[in-house]
Design an enzyme around this catalytic site. Structure first.
Site, PDB file in Angstrom:
ATOM      1  NE  ARG A  22      36.637  33.601  47.613  1.00 24.12           N
ATOM      2  CZ  ARG A  22      37.609  32.759  47.967  1.00 24.12           C
ATOM      3  NH1 ARG A  22      38.311  32.132  47.036  1.00 24.12           N
ATOM      4  NH2 ARG A  22      37.884  32.529  49.247  1.00 24.12           N
ATOM      5  N   GLY A  23      36.676  31.678  42.414  1.00 21.66           N
ATOM      6  CA  GLY A  23      37.963  31.040  42.255  1.00 21.66           C
ATOM      7  C   GLY A  23      38.831  31.266  43.478  1.00 21.66           C
ATOM      8  CB  ILE A  55      41.467  39.695  43.514  1.00 15.14           C
ATOM      9  CG1 ILE A  55      41.690  41.178  43.837  1.00 15.14           C
ATOM     10  CG2 ILE A  55      40.526  39.545  42.318  1.00 15.14           C
ATOM     11  CD1 ILE A  55      42.341  41.969  42.727  1.00 15.14           C
ATOM     12  N   GLY A  76      34.769  39.436  44.349  1.00 16.87           N
ATOM     13  CA  GLY A  76      35.564  40.623  44.037  1.00 16.87           C
ATOM     14  C   GLY A  76      36.840  40.723  44.845  1.00 16.87           C
ATOM     15  CB  CYS A 127      45.568  32.860  48.829  1.00 17.33           C
ATOM     16  SG  CYS A 127      44.379  34.206  48.992  1.00 17.33           S
TER      17      CYS A 127
END
Length: 234
Positions: free
Chosen positions: A78-79, A146, A164, A184
């Site tokens: 995922r990003g 997210i 997600g 993050c």
């Protein structure tokens, strides 16, 4: 109303690797039109995931400490950077086919945020966004992360989404997992949970059920007939 229904599955607690394999399987089936669009709702066993931004230095624990605390580690597709998943957190994996015509990938991210913002409003909480970051914020504290992947469809023109959102429901999430990372890669802001904000003792599965109508409204599945529960373990 959309012509295709949205299948909702609540899977309770699931190890991250098992859920990742399940996502990849369902993405292939949705691509081949063998399965309708789906939304998986679940909790994970304690896990750190590192996205495509790849900043392993944002993990503050050694392999020995991870093993002692029973926290798994995955580098995934995922990003985004590093985040935590664990008990007390509602994780949602929308697996949706997005047609290439008029596709706006950034709008998809904003729509995920909007569904969570709608849920927060039920509790009188004003959720919002920070322009430089993806996710949902309450003031300067992040309540939902997210990170997504857009899988190029093989049989149609478009993409099937995976990965997600992760919504912090219970207070324990911060102590159990977020203190072992720079979430993050963001050092200047804190994380927060729905229990912190409401003072209530909340059940993750019930919060999962409450987010469904907000998700349906944002993505166009507004009728009861369009949204149905499905079993993936039969």
């Amino acid at each position: 109303m959309l012509s295709k229904p949205l299948n909702i599955s609540y899977l309770s607690r699931m190890d991250y690797g098992e859920a990742w394999d399940l996502q990849k399987k369902l993405v292939r089936e949705i691509d081949r039109e063998e399965r309708d669009d789906s939304l998986l709702l679940l909790e994970h066993s304690p896990t750190y995931t590192i996205g495509s931004d790849r900043h392993p230095e944002h993990l503050l624990l050694s392999p020995e400490e991870l093993n002692k605390r029973g926290i798994a580690l995955f580098e995934i597709d995922r990003g985004g950077d590093i985040t935590y998943h664990g008990p007390g957190q509602l994780v949602g994996y929308p697996l949706l086919y997005l047609d290439a015509v008029g596709l706006d990938l950034h709008k998809y991210l904003r729509d995920l945020e909007e569904a969570i913002i709608g849920l927060l409003a039920e509790f009188g909480i004003s959720g919002g966004r920070k322009p430089e970051y993806t996710g949902v914020w309450v003031g300067d504290a992040k309540i939902a992360a997210i990170g997504v992947k857009f899988n190029k469809a093989r049989t149609r023109r478009g993409f099937v989404t995976s990965h997600g959102f992760a919504l912090n429901v219970k207070r324990c999430v911060k102590e159990d997992g977020f203190k072992g990372i720079i979430p993050c890669g963001i050092q200047e802001y804190d994380v927060i949970s729905l229990e912190d904000l409401t003072g209530l003792e909340l059940d993750v599965e019930q919060i999962g059920r409450r987010i469904i109508p907000h998700f349906g409204r944002v993505f166009g599945y507004e009728s009861d007939e369009a949204i149905r529960t499905a079993s993936l373990r039969s």
